[in-house]
Design a protein around this motif. Structure first.
Motif, PDB file in Angstrom:
ATOM      1  N   ALA A   1      -4.799   4.030  -5.130  1.00  0.00           N
ATOM      2  CA  ALA A   1      -3.480   4.567  -4.796  1.00  0.00           C
ATOM      3  C   ALA A   1      -2.370   3.688  -5.349  1.00  0.00           C
ATOM      4  CB  ALA A   1      -3.352   4.711  -3.282  1.00  0.00           C
ATOM      5  N   ARG A   2      -2.554   2.377  -5.283  1.00  0.00           N
ATOM      6  CA  ARG A   2      -1.530   1.482  -5.862  1.00  0.00           C
ATOM      7  C   ARG A   2      -1.390   1.712  -7.354  1.00  0.00           C
ATOM      8  NH1 ARG A   2      -4.140  -2.188  -2.063  1.00  0.00           N
ATOM      9  NH2 ARG A   2      -2.663  -2.687  -0.364  1.00  0.00           N
TER      10      ARG A   2
ATOM     11  N   GLY B   1      -7.390   8.257   2.409  1.00  0.00           N
ATOM     12  CA  GLY B   1      -6.978   9.063   1.262  1.00  0.00           C
ATOM     13  C   GLY B   1      -6.048  10.200   1.662  1.00  0.00           C
TER      14      GLY B   1
ATOM     15  N   ARG C   1      -3.470   6.717  -8.360  1.00  0.00           N
ATOM     16  CA  ARG C   1      -4.549   7.700  -8.299  1.00  0.00           C
ATOM     17  C   ARG C   1      -5.015   7.875  -6.849  1.00  0.00           C
ATOM     18  NH1 ARG C   1      -8.966   6.023 -10.125  1.00  0.00           N
ATOM     19  NH2 ARG C   1      -8.389   3.818 -10.380  1.00  0.00           N
ATOM     20  N   LEU C   2      -5.233   9.148  -6.468  1.00  0.00           N
ATOM     21  CA  LEU C   2      -5.628   9.445  -5.087  1.00  0.00           C
ATOM     22  C   LEU C   2      -7.107   9.794  -5.045  1.00  0.00           C
ATOM     23  CD1 LEU C   2      -4.788   9.902  -2.120  1.00  0.00           C
ATOM     24  CD2 LEU C   2      -4.284  12.278  -2.728  1.00  0.00           C
TER      25      LEU C   2
ATOM     26  N   LEU D   1       2.522   7.401  -4.998  1.00  0.00           N
ATOM     27  CA  LEU D   1       1.456   6.772  -4.235  1.00  0.00           C
ATOM     28  C   LEU D   1       1.685   5.289  -3.928  1.00  0.00           C
ATOM     29  CD1 LEU D   1      -1.738   8.538  -5.603  1.00  0.00           C
ATOM     30  CD2 LEU D   1      -1.063   8.348  -3.207  1.00  0.00           C
TER      31      LEU D   1
ATOM     32  N   VAL E   1       1.486   3.694  -0.155  1.00  0.00           N
ATOM     33  CA  VAL E   1       0.629   2.586   0.289  1.00  0.00           C
ATOM     34  C   VAL E   1       1.476   1.532   0.990  1.00  0.00           C
ATOM     35  CG1 VAL E   1      -0.947   0.766  -0.430  1.00  0.00           C
ATOM     36  CG2 VAL E   1      -1.026   2.994  -1.567  1.00  0.00           C
TER      37      VAL E   1
ATOM     38  N   LEU F   1      -2.538   8.813   2.643  1.00  0.00           N
ATOM     39  CA  LEU F   1      -1.731   8.421   1.489  1.00  0.00           C
ATOM     40  C   LEU F   1      -1.263   9.647   0.697  1.00  0.00           C
ATOM     41  CD1 LEU F   1      -3.782   5.312   0.300  1.00  0.00           C
ATOM     42  CD2 LEU F   1      -1.651   5.353   1.634  1.00  0.00           C
ATOM     43  N   GLY F   2      -2.145  10.622   0.524  1.00  0.00           N
ATOM     44  CA  GLY F   2      -1.742  11.838  -0.166  1.00  0.00           C
ATOM     45  C   GLY F   2      -0.656  12.582   0.588  1.00  0.00           C
TER      46      GLY F   2
END
Length: 889
Positions: free
Chosen positions: A38-39, A70, A42-43, A10, A14, A73-74
């Motif tokens: 995300a950094r 979200g 965690r999504l 993740l 980002v 990024l996922g």
């Protein structure tokens, strides 16, 4: 809020998003909670914990922003695959659309329950495959009877205002952004119709006026928001429009034509390279979708498993069913996944609804680097093999057109002579077809369809054993047909089917006659299972109980269509040489038994509407003859006896009550009519009820007690012989058991003592006087034929109280085991039955058929040639005659 566990990819996602996508960089600034999570690996998906006092429009826009970040990024991190991405986008779109509909209704009618307004999702929302930056294709419907409205407000006016508010809530842009772009142009005639349609008007349109591309669009239709019951009712009503049992290759041609027009219209995006249109380009997303949808339109009317809305699911089901190559399905699915993924990358750059790769240089590199590649060249190298494979596979759908058949008689005649035809006669026939002399050929589209298929047709007819005879039978069929367009298109699309058609025309006059009455019968032969068995009685009955049937008359038509298709396919199996005639004969019997079951059920229910039911009583149908024995021919009638349980003095409980005897006699008459009267869908079976107690002088239906008394005290020997093949084909388990017990008791010896052999001899002589053999190959009535074998078996069964089973082959085996028949009798029975079943199709007059058909008969009997057929028939007849004579002695 959905939180995905820690994922190490993740932070890099980002970084790429912020660096290469202005849109995602903006979202990261406006949705720091999602970006920061995300950094940290965690999504966060779909932040649904926003304050409930926010206005609906604001809440939806903020949800959309957070979800867009979200999901992106996922996706970039590889946590979410294409299915997860499109599924999440679709679920949000459904929820947002439903929220907007409820809000629009509540704003105008705060005291009313939201109802009477529904959204049908088409396109990728309908199939659960929504794009990253997609609009939604919707049809908005309302029910004038249930839609809330103000005093003196017309429902049409109310619905349009609600629809406008729904669109405004979703697509108007403000400081919070927007939710979804809404495209309502897929509704019927969008240039003249309001944006919300009354449900009955929409149904009427799709039933009568809709175009082929609209059928394809509805493959992915789904009730997505609002009054879901209303939406589902609409989709159920238009289902026959989308999924037709009768194939329409004209519609398939229109879909192909649409693809060609897309290629022409988007010519700049067709060639692969920078600027390539991922959706509309040659080898792109749309061609994968069209490839699946064309096959779904062809085969989905008969196989519900093929109606999968999602493209990759459809490809998988088509491959499982054998309609497309497994390698093609795998390649197309992989290409679709990659093309859609890169399409999402392109859309992530600026949140634009675009499908085209940027031109070469920094913009193309940007897309590549967002995906994790080095540059634009690497992206093109990744895409190229997939695009080329899709293009080749889709192009293969358009078989190269054969050269047209010449219109110049001097050129045409020699070509026809070379193909084996009488050139003068055939030239005249083709000229008459082209002139539109038959009703089926009077319209220009029909003659155009004829021209397209003529090369295929002439080639197939020329390969017939007797081309001129095959051509004559085709001409006769064409003369009788009310419409020929679809059958021409079918033959053009499936040239191999033309060869089977020619075999049917060349060898099976009854099937050719049926095809002339119902050309759609040929449709069934392109199913993968058309030349397989027909299944068991329960499965057949379930099919006959199905269909879009509104009333009793429609049920009669539906059963006739199913029976006609099944009998035609069974006959075609013999002509094609793919099935043993004994197996086909058993299939004919199962089809008939299922028809009796379903039509009797429907008739009993329909009769009860008026006359009610008789308490503790029911109808029982007993099959005798070939149906009882479980082996029919294509031309067999049904020998039925109607019985009923309970007290004959009872009375029905309906609005028009009847005494039990009158009740069941009228009901039996209705069942006979249901089985025998021709409807718009054609004829079904001839029904023979003369084997009932007292024959034609007795009532049509009697009680079980009367039947038992008659069989034990008054029945003739020939009636007891008929009873050896009795089998209940309609009735409850208890009624079947009671009837079986009566039959077993009578056949077991509870009947007047008689000289069975002497009476059998007299009866056989009467049959010979009144029903002589129809021809020299009459396997039934010739001396030593099936009738003699049946008389021999039944006399032995009655005289020895043994082998009392309806199936004649099994009875013969048991008599052989008891040394009451010679071992050769089973082989004789099999050969005579195979010959009878086959000859009823190819030579109903029992005369020796044409030379080419003789080869077909020999193949069906498992013999090398016609001489072997004649010799085997003579041998079997001698053996049967000997057994019959031994019985007499």
């Amino acid at each position: 809020m959905t939180i995905v566990p820690v994922h190490t990819g993740l932070p890099d996602a980002v970084d790429r998003a912020v660096r290469w996508s202005p849109f995602l960089a903006m979202l990261a600034t406006r949705e720091p909670r999602v970006a920061d999570a995300a950094r940290a690996g965690r999504l966060l998906l779909d932040t649904d914990d926003l304050p409930h006092d926010l206005p609906v429009a604001v809440r939806l826009r903020r949800r959309r922003r957070a979800l867009a970040l979200g999901i992106a990024l996922g996706d970039l991190a590889g946590i979410l695959d294409l299915t997860a991405v499109t599924g999440a986008l679709t679920r949000f779109a459904d929820d947002a659309l439903d929220t907007a509909i409820r809000a629009a209704l509540t704003e105008r009618y705060p005291d009313e329950e939201p109802r009477g307004f529904a959204a049908i999702a088409l396109g990728k929302q309908g199939s659960g495959e929504l794009n990253y930056s997609s609009d939604i294709d919707s049809i908005l419907l309302f029910d004038p009877e249930t839609l809330p409205r103000r005093a003196r407000e017309e429902p049409e006016e109310a619905a349009v205002r609600i629809a406008r508010r729904v669109v405004e809530l979703l697509q108007a842009r403000d400081g919070e952004g927007y939710v979804l772009r809404v495209d309502l142009r897929l509704r019927p005639s969008p240039e003249v119709t309001p944006i919300a349609l009354p449900v009955n008007g929409a149904i009427a349109y799709y039933e009568s006026q809709a175009l082929a591309w609209e059928r394809a669009a509805f493959i992915r239709a789904r009730a997505a928001a609002g009054d879901l019951d209303l939406g589902r009712r609409f989709l159920a009503a238009v289902r026959p429009f989308v999924w037709r049992r009768t194939l329409d290759f004209g519609a398939v041609g229109e879909i192909r034509g649409l693809s060609a027009r897309i290629r022409d219209h988007h010519a700049q995006g067709q060639a692969f390279g920078p600027g390539y249109d991922l959706k509309r380009g040659r080898g792109g997303i749309r061609e994968v979708e069209f490839f699946a949808q064309i096959h779904q339109l062809i085969h989905g009317g008969r196989d519900a498993a093929l109606r999968a809305p999602a493209t990759r699911d459809a490809l998988e089901e088509l491959a499982i069913a054998g309609w497309i190559d497994v390698d093609d399905a795998t390649a197309l699915s992989s290409a679709y996944t990659l093309l859609r993924t890169i399409e999402h990358r392109v859309q992530m750059i600026d949140d634009r609804q675009t499908h085209r790769l940027p031109l070469a240089g920094e913009p193309l590199d940007r897309v590549a680097k967002l995906h994790g590649l080095a540059d634009g060249a690497a992206l093109l190298d990744l895409l190229r093999p997939h695009v080329e494979r899709v293009g080749r596979t889709y192009d293969a759908l358009d078989d190269r057109q054969r050269p047209a058949l010449s219109r110049d008689p001097e050129t045409l005649a020699p070509a026809l002579a070379a193909a084996g035809f009488d050139p003068a006669t055939t030239t005249q026939r083709i000229a008459a077809w082209r002139a539109g002399t038959y009703p089926a050929l009077r319209s220009p589209p029909a003659r155009a369809a004829l021209e397209a298929v003529l090369p295929t047709l002439v080639e197939a007819l020329g390969g017939a054993p007797d081309p001129d005879q095959a051509l004559h039978r085709f001409d006769t069929m064409l003369e009788r047909m009310p419409s020929a367009i679809n059958i021409f298109r079918l033959l053009e699309a499936r040239p191999g089917l033309a060869d089977l058609l020619v075999r049917l025309l060349s060898h099976a006059p009854p099937l050719a006659d049926e095809l002339a009455r119902r050309p759609a019968l040929l449709d069934g032969l392109i199913d993968a299972t058309a030349l397989d068995g027909v299944g068991d009685v329960a499965a057949l009955a379930e099919t006959m109980r199905g269909g879009d049937v509104a009333d009793y008359g429609a049920r009669l038509d539906h059963v006739r269509r199913i029976v006609g298709e099944a009998r035609f396919a069974l006959g075609a199996q013999i002509v094609a040489g793919t099935a043993d005639p004994l197996v086909v004969g058993a299939g004919y019997a199962r089809v008939a038994e299922a028809a009796v079951t379903v039509l009797a059920e429907a008739t009993v229910a329909e009769f009860a509407r008026t006359h009610g039911r008789v308490a503790d009583s029911e109808l029982v149908i007993l099959a005798l003859g070939r149906l009882g024995g479980g082996v029919l021919t294509h031309a067999s009638d049904l020998d039925l006896v109607y019985l009923f349980t309970g007290d004959f003095a009872a009375e029905s409980d309906g609005a028009k009550p009847l005494g039990a005897t009158l009740y069941y006699n009228r009901l039996a008459s209705r069942v006979t009519a249901a089985l025998s009267v021709a409807t718009a869908a054609g004829p079904l079976y001839a029904v023979d009820t003369r084997l009932r107690p007292s024959g034609t002088h007795g009532p049509l239906a009697v009680t079980l007690d009367s039947f038992a008394r008659y069989q034990r005290e008054d029945a003739w020997t020939w009636e007891h012989m008929a009873l050896t093949r009795a089998r209940v084909v309609f009735g409850s388990a208890a009624a079947r058991a009671a009837t079986d017990a009566i039959v077993a008791d009578v056949l077991g010896g509870n009947r007047p003592p008689r000289d069975i052999v002497a009476e059998a001899r007299t009866m056989r002589a009467d049959v010979a006087r009144h029903k002589p053999p129809a021809g020299p190959i009459d396997a039934k009535l010739l001396p030593g034929g099936l009738v003699d074998l049946e008389f021999t078996v039944h006399a032995l069964q009655l005289a020895h109280h043994t082998a009392l089973v309806p199936d004649l082959g099994t009875a013969i085996d048991r008599l052989i085991d008891r040394r009451l028949l010679p071992p050769t009798m089973r082989a004789a029975y099999d050969l005579l039955t195979r010959l009878l079943v086959t000859m009823r199709l190819v030579a109903p007059d029992a005369a020796p058929p044409a030379d080419a058909t003789r080869t077909l008969v020999a193949t069906a009997l498992g013999l090398p040639d016609w001489s072997a057929v004649v010799a085997s028939l003579d041998t079997a007849r001698q053996e049967v005659a000997a057994a019959w004579s031994a019985l007499e002695a």
